[in-house]
Scaffold this active site. Sequence first.
Site, PDB file in Angstrom:
ATOM      1  N   SER A 135       0.827  -1.206   0.000  1.00 38.08           N
ATOM      2  CA  SER A 135       0.000   0.000   0.000  1.00 38.08           C
ATOM      3  C   SER A 135       0.855   1.247   0.000  1.00 38.08           C
ATOM      4  O   SER A 135       1.961   1.262   0.574  1.00 38.08           O
ATOM      5  CB  SER A 135      -0.901  -0.004   1.240  1.00 38.08           C
ATOM      6  OG  SER A 135      -1.523   1.251   1.433  1.00 38.08           O
ATOM      7  N   TYR A 162      -2.670  -0.194   9.979  1.00 31.30           N
ATOM      8  CA  TYR A 162      -2.765  -0.770   8.633  1.00 31.30           C
ATOM      9  C   TYR A 162      -1.450  -0.603   7.889  1.00 31.30           C
ATOM     10  O   TYR A 162      -0.912  -1.559   7.309  1.00 31.30           O
ATOM     11  CB  TYR A 162      -3.909  -0.107   7.868  1.00 31.30           C
ATOM     12  CG  TYR A 162      -3.956  -0.483   6.407  1.00 31.30           C
ATOM     13  CD1 TYR A 162      -4.300  -1.776   6.017  1.00 31.30           C
ATOM     14  CD2 TYR A 162      -3.647   0.444   5.415  1.00 31.30           C
ATOM     15  CE1 TYR A 162      -4.332  -2.130   4.668  1.00 31.30           C
ATOM     16  CE2 TYR A 162      -3.684   0.103   4.076  1.00 31.30           C
ATOM     17  CZ  TYR A 162      -4.021  -1.185   3.709  1.00 31.30           C
ATOM     18  OH  TYR A 162      -4.049  -1.539   2.391  1.00 31.30           O
TER      19      TYR A 162
END
Length: 329
Positions: A135, A162
């Site tokens: 990501s 995350y």
Amino acid sequence: MDQTPVIVPPVIVTGAAGFVGCHVAERLLERGETVIGVDVFNAYYDPALKEARAARLESRRGYKTVRMDIADHAAFADLVKTSGARRVIHLAAQAGVRYSIDNPFAYERSNLAGHLSVLEACRHAGVEHLVYASSSSVYGERPLNGDGFRETDPADHPVSLYAATKRSCELLSQSYAKLYGFPQSGLRFFTVYGPWGRPDMAYYGFTEKMLKGQPIEVYGEGRMARDFTYIDDIVDGVLGVLDHPPAAGGHELYNIGDNDPVGLMEMISTLEAALGVEATKIFLPMQPGDVPATFANIDKLRALCGYKPKVKLADGLQRFVAWRRAYAG
């Protein structure tokens, strides 16, 4: 002359009922691959959307759904071994920056234990190339610059759990590639949008509220910017990377983005035009874990496979709105 047909091993796609996963699986099928799609169909958002994506895939020849938690290591390892797969595209993960604040252990299982399970299964089964999702969140808080975020930039100050799990997955993969010799490619996705998207993403949530005449909440006082990347362009990059594995023992990271950050307010005005609806906006401060901007430098991916994003935001949001109207009936 030997007429025995050549049997090509299937490609395993984890998270195949997810947004990116379903599009990747569909493109693989279109080019004649057989695909085993693995998904746990959790309730992070409405499972009916995941079921609808899976049904589309299951209607295609060469596709099989396996309902499984990738963190169930014994089951996943058996699947990889018995399938004969030599390529795995690992997209399954617990997504969402804000959700991680209240549900941290969901990220421990899906992202950390899940990724380790995939690594172990691949190395024992002799997988020749593992492509996995990372990501843009790993870059943390940083200002925009004219060059964009490069894969060589530091990624050691995550601002959300995350992001920390995604960076941890990259490090796990790097160590496994070095220790066991199987090639791996990590994909740092920048904000992905388009038909069959995730309802927790801003453009999707804004659309739902605007169509209902409800106000939208604009975080960061509208001063954020994102490198919005249309799903078809993302899939181009994923398959380009899949087809160009590193050498034995190699581990490479690639940005996959549009290389053109757009301000949040510009995105909203573009969405208003696509919907024919003016949004009532409530401006709020930045939420914990969010970053002010993302900007993908894609030189490395372009050099690898000629990657070139084609769909700009206005066209992409028009396509999303058309899908949303059709899907909603």
